[in-house]
Design an enzyme around this catalytic site. Sequence first.
Site, short mmCIF file in Angstrom:
data_model
loop_
_atom_site.label_atom_id
_atom_site.label_comp_id
_atom_site.label_asym_id
_atom_site.label_seq_id
_atom_site.Cartn_x
_atom_site.Cartn_y
_atom_site.Cartn_z
N LYS A 91 5.90 39.78 30.34
CA LYS A 91 5.41 39.25 29.26
C LYS A 91 5.21 37.82 29.36
CE LYS A 91 7.41 38.49 24.64
NZ LYS A 91 8.44 38.49 24.10
N LYS A 113 10.02 37.64 31.96
CA LYS A 113 9.47 36.85 30.53
C LYS A 113 9.31 35.55 30.86
CE LYS A 113 10.81 36.36 25.76
NZ LYS A 113 11.61 36.85 24.88
C1 PBG Z 1 12.52 37.18 21.51
C2 PBG Z 1 11.27 37.50 21.87
C3 PBG Z 1 10.02 36.66 21.59
C4 PBG Z 1 9.04 37.54 21.65
C5 PBG Z 1 9.53 38.72 21.50
N1 PBG Z 1 10.95 38.60 21.64
C6 PBG Z 1 10.12 35.21 21.48
C7 PBG Z 1 10.37 34.17 22.21
O1 PBG Z 1 10.87 34.65 23.32
O2 PBG Z 1 10.38 32.97 22.21
C8 PBG Z 1 7.56 37.17 21.39
C9 PBG Z 1 6.53 38.22 21.18
C10 PBG Z 1 5.24 37.60 20.90
O3 PBG Z 1 4.84 36.58 21.13
O4 PBG Z 1 4.37 38.48 20.34
N2 PBG Z 1 13.36 37.74 20.59
#
Ligand code: PBG
Length: 311
Positions: free
Chosen positions: A233, A181
């Site tokens: 992601k 991520k």
């Molecule tokens: C953290 C989380 C995030 C997203 C999913 N889980 C935000 C982040 O890490 O800042 C982002 C998902 C998206 O932008 O569609 N709980």
Amino acid sequence: MRDLVAETDVRPGQLVLPLFVREGLSEPAPIASMPGVVQHTRESMRKAVADAAALGLGGVMLFGVPEHKDAVGSGATDPDGVLSVAIADVVAEVGDALVVMSDLCLDEFTDHGHCGVLDAAGGVDNDTTLQRYADMALVHAEAGVHQVGPSGMMDGQVAAVRQALDGGGHSGAGIVAYAAKYASAFYGPFRDAVASSLVGDRRTYQQDPANVREALREVRADVAEGADVVLVKPALGYLDVVRAVREAVDVPVAAYNVSGEYAMVEAAAQRGWIDRERAILEVLIGIRRAGADIVFTYWAAEAAGLLAERG
Ligand code: PBG
């Protein structure tokens, strides 16, 4: 002829729909930066998941937005908290007609908006956070979730969650590990969706967009710790990472087509600058072609309809 020789497909069963439930709402609330996506009430969430099951979607990923936030994200481990009750509602509604997943992270529940608890210096305390995740995993499992999605990028989070689940009699609950991520600008609209209070950024625990070998190291660690699915992601700027991960491991690979990617297409379509439906299907096939077995997308329900129409 094109169908006969197509190398890649998208089926509703490969798609996962992320959904938001907000505590204290009396009716669904639109999210301005994500046209077409809402924060659900408990009731409308239940209905959205029933619809997702009827469309043949592979799963849903549930996010909770609590009314009160605090430094340790207490709401995250409250069995009567917004996400815990939504999990129970939804599982009662659809059983195992699709895979019910829950976001396992503190950022929606903390008043500082970070994914973990902070140390005295204001940095995220990795190991104290692991204990919070372990407790949160148990609360979700007690509510009946099928798979938890640790998304906070703490080191050792998959092992901590696996151990907690097994020790608590939930060895059947799976883990979708947000393994690679990245610290991305493309989560912008999501922060509206969960009413995030984050100041600063997540660069001390999320990955540097410059790196792909590091992503593979993160992914291999998660698989060794017990991840059932590994997730990359965002998706679109990271298709090379999806491909590299697909080739490096043999567990299912998911990619998350995130809020900013959604918003870009919606915004261009609203201006008449892009053919919206074609763009949606092209985004999804592109992510699949890169090697994702599973695609998390806010278009999941609509795409299922488009795919049915277009045969
Ligand atoms: C953290 C989380 C995030 C997203 C999913 N889980 C935000 C982040 O890490 O800042 C982002 C998902 C998206 O932008 O569609 N709980």
